[in-house]
Design a protein around this motif. Structure first.
Motif, PDB file in Angstrom:
ATOM      1  N   UNK A 161      -4.028   8.088 -13.256  1.00 36.20           N
ATOM      2  CA  UNK A 161      -2.657   7.837 -13.675  1.00 36.20           C
ATOM      3  C   UNK A 161      -1.628   8.247 -12.632  1.00 36.20           C
ATOM      4  N   UNK A 162      -2.047   8.951 -11.586  1.00 30.21           N
ATOM      5  CA  UNK A 162      -1.107   9.394 -10.557  1.00 30.21           C
ATOM      6  C   UNK A 162      -1.419   8.813  -9.180  1.00 30.21           C
ATOM      7  N   UNK A 163      -2.358   7.894  -9.106  1.00 33.57           N
ATOM      8  CA  UNK A 163      -2.746   7.344  -7.805  1.00 33.57           C
ATOM      9  C   UNK A 163      -1.829   6.225  -7.331  1.00 33.57           C
ATOM     10  N   UNK A 164      -1.040   5.683  -8.231  1.00 31.59           N
ATOM     11  CA  UNK A 164      -0.119   4.624  -7.845  1.00 31.59           C
ATOM     12  C   UNK A 164       0.999   4.550  -8.878  1.00 31.59           C
ATOM     13  N   UNK A 165       1.987   3.688  -8.611  1.00 26.97           N
ATOM     14  CA  UNK A 165       3.169   3.596  -9.457  1.00 26.97           C
ATOM     15  C   UNK A 165       3.205   2.250 -10.177  1.00 26.97           C
ATOM     16  N   UNK A 166       4.132   2.144 -11.125  1.00 29.84           N
ATOM     17  CA  UNK A 166       4.381   0.874 -11.794  1.00 29.84           C
ATOM     18  C   UNK A 166       5.880   0.667 -11.897  1.00 29.84           C
ATOM     19  N   UNK A 167       6.303  -0.583 -11.769  1.00 26.32           N
ATOM     20  CA  UNK A 167       7.718  -0.919 -11.835  1.00 26.32           C
ATOM     21  C   UNK A 167       8.011  -1.649 -13.130  1.00 26.32           C
ATOM     22  N   UNK A 168       9.176  -1.352 -13.701  1.00 26.45           N
ATOM     23  CA  UNK A 168       9.614  -2.035 -14.919  1.00 26.45           C
ATOM     24  C   UNK A 168      10.963  -2.695 -14.663  1.00 26.45           C
ATOM     25  N   UNK A 169      11.094  -3.923 -15.098  1.00 23.52           N
ATOM     26  CA  UNK A 169      12.335  -4.645 -14.930  1.00 23.52           C
ATOM     27  C   UNK A 169      12.132  -6.103 -15.297  1.00 23.52           C
ATOM     28  N   UNK A 170      13.143  -6.908 -15.133  1.00 22.00           N
ATOM     29  CA  UNK A 170      13.055  -8.331 -15.465  1.00 22.00           C
ATOM     30  C   UNK A 170      12.998  -9.203 -14.209  1.00 22.00           C
ATOM     31  N   UNK A 171      13.880  -8.945 -13.262  1.00 27.00           N
ATOM     32  CA  UNK A 171      14.001  -9.828 -12.107  1.00 27.00           C
ATOM     33  C   UNK A 171      12.924  -9.556 -11.068  1.00 27.00           C
ATOM     34  N   UNK A 172      12.785  -8.296 -10.639  1.00 27.73           N
ATOM     35  CA  UNK A 172      11.868  -7.966  -9.546  1.00 27.73           C
ATOM     36  C   UNK A 172      10.408  -8.271  -9.902  1.00 27.73           C
ATOM     37  N   UNK A 173       9.898  -7.851 -11.078  1.00 32.03           N
ATOM     38  CA  UNK A 173       8.512  -8.209 -11.404  1.00 32.03           C
ATOM     39  C   UNK A 173       8.272  -9.714 -11.440  1.00 32.03           C
ATOM     40  N   UNK A 174       9.243 -10.470 -11.981  1.00 28.48           N
ATOM     41  CA  UNK A 174       9.099 -11.923 -12.025  1.00 28.48           C
ATOM     42  C   UNK A 174       9.138 -12.513 -10.627  1.00 28.48           C
ATOM     43  N   UNK A 228       0.824  -1.219   0.000  1.00 27.79           N
ATOM     44  CA  UNK A 228       0.000   0.000   0.000  1.00 27.79           C
ATOM     45  C   UNK A 228       0.857   1.268   0.000  1.00 27.79           C
ATOM     46  N   UNK A 229       1.677   1.444   1.029  1.00 25.13           N
ATOM     47  CA  UNK A 229       2.398   2.709   1.183  1.00 25.13           C
ATOM     48  C   UNK A 229       3.350   2.978   0.015  1.00 25.13           C
ATOM     49  N   UNK A 230       4.237   2.037  -0.271  1.00 22.97           N
ATOM     50  CA  UNK A 230       5.209   2.271  -1.343  1.00 22.97           C
ATOM     51  C   UNK A 230       4.562   2.370  -2.720  1.00 22.97           C
ATOM     52  N   UNK A 231       3.619   1.481  -3.090  1.00 23.43           N
ATOM     53  CA  UNK A 231       2.993   1.623  -4.422  1.00 23.43           C
ATOM     54  C   UNK A 231       2.215   2.928  -4.595  1.00 23.43           C
ATOM     55  N   UNK A 232       1.597   3.435  -3.502  1.00 25.29           N
ATOM     56  CA  UNK A 232       0.745   4.621  -3.620  1.00 25.29           C
ATOM     57  C   UNK A 232       1.430   5.897  -3.116  1.00 25.29           C
ATOM     58  N   UNK A 233       2.671   5.793  -2.729  1.00 20.46           N
ATOM     59  CA  UNK A 233       3.336   6.942  -2.101  1.00 20.46           C
ATOM     60  C   UNK A 233       3.303   8.165  -3.011  1.00 20.46           C
ATOM     61  N   UNK A 234       2.991   9.320  -2.426  1.00 22.23           N
ATOM     62  CA  UNK A 234       2.910  10.595  -3.149  1.00 22.23           C
ATOM     63  C   UNK A 234       1.867  10.524  -4.265  1.00 22.23           C
ATOM     64  N   UNK A 235       0.749   9.902  -3.976  1.00 19.72           N
ATOM     65  CA  UNK A 235      -0.295   9.738  -4.986  1.00 19.72           C
ATOM     66  C   UNK A 235      -0.918  11.088  -5.360  1.00 19.72           C
ATOM     67  N   UNK A 236      -1.501  11.115  -6.585  1.00 22.68           N
ATOM     68  CA  UNK A 236      -2.181  12.308  -7.060  1.00 22.68           C
ATOM     69  C   UNK A 236      -3.680  12.102  -7.119  1.00 22.68           C
ATOM     70  N   UNK A 237      -4.367  12.986  -7.827  1.00 24.90           N
ATOM     71  CA  UNK A 237      -5.830  12.970  -7.862  1.00 24.90           C
ATOM     72  C   UNK A 237      -6.409  12.280  -9.087  1.00 24.90           C
TER      73      UNK A 237
END
Length: 273
Positions: free
Chosen positions: A216-229, A204-213
């Protein structure tokens, strides 16, 4: 996070991105539902052979498997019927001594109202980093109590909630009673309980940190190979919030199709290994 050039209302509809994104094959369903129990079997084997150092990573695998498949069951994206979903939530929640039905109620509420009020799942997003960490032991009990109160007048729902709480208490009681025979159940209970304390921070906290209104700004997305898998695609949090019907196994493809749109909107994915 800056305001996007386009808003959520201007995003393409799911069928425009591809109807294949909501498909789940029989094999994918079986793998998702069986994966946590394969982890339990590995835990039992490691404990039996005295490989105690393996237990924390095995429990991590169980946690990720449970969160992923329960998330899909909650959103109805695995193709299970209503009754099968109820039993799946009970059985899957029991693996980590949690309430699957409480999660379904609070998670649907989170999608309906975030970042508004009366969102017990989303509350850690409004906390400081330290407070989100300290909130860990209170998080799941609060979700259960909120769900129980909201189930007033729905006796069937309360039966599921009470049964799930009873399973957790029963397992803990049995683990304590068996501690002189084998410490494995008590070790397992301790690991999953302490592991659940990371939910407010990691989910909750890290994905939504500094969320907007805007969507498209209410949460984040991560890109990579190892961590998402490693996290079984749970890192595609923005994509999930935008299109919650897409099952976890299709989130990487959804992300690939959304990338040009997100780039045009000024959304910068967080880059990870």
């Amino acid at each position: 996070m800056t305001e996007p050039l386009v808003t959520g209302s201007e995003l393409p509809r799911l069928h425009e991105l591809g109807r294949d994104l909501v498909l789940t094959t029989r094999r994918q369903r079986i793998v998702a539902l069986c994966r946590p129990y394969a982890g339990l079997a590995c835990f039992a084997a490691a404990a039996y052979f005295g490989l105690w150092w393996l237990l924390p990573p095995i429990v991590f695998f169980i946690f990720v498997s449970i969160v992923t498949v329960t998330h899909d069951v909650v959103h109805g994206s695995l193709g299970l019927g209503r009754r099968a979903s109820d039993w799946a939530l009970l059985a899957l929640g029991a693996v980590v001594l949690e309430s699957g039905h409480a999660y379904r109620l609070t998670h649907h509420q989170h999608h309906r109202v975030f970042p508004g009020p009366d969102d017990p799942e989303g509350d850690p997003a409004r906390l400081t980093l330290a407070s989100a960490i300290l909130y860990g032991p209170l998080f799941l009990p609060r979700l259960w109590w909120w769900s129980f109160r909201r189930s007033r007048g729905r006796p069937a729902q309360r039966i599921w909630l009470v049964a799930e709480a009873g399973i957790a208490v029963g397992f803990l009681s049995a683990a304590v009673a068996l501690r002189d025979v084998t410490p494995a159940p008590l070790v397992y209970a301790g690991l999953v309980i302490v592991g659940s304390w990371t939910y407010p921070l990691l989910t909750v906290h890290l994905p939504h940190r500094h969320y907007g209104d805007t969507p498209l700004t209410q949460t984040h997305t991560l890109r990579g190979r190892i961590v998402p898998a490693l996290f079984l695609e749970l890192t595609y949090h923005l994509e999930h919030h935008l299109y919650p019907r897409v099952p976890s196994h299709n989130l990487p493809e959804l992300a690939a199709r959304l990338d040009p749109i997100l780039k045009e909107a000024g959304v910068e994915p967080v880059r990870v290994p």
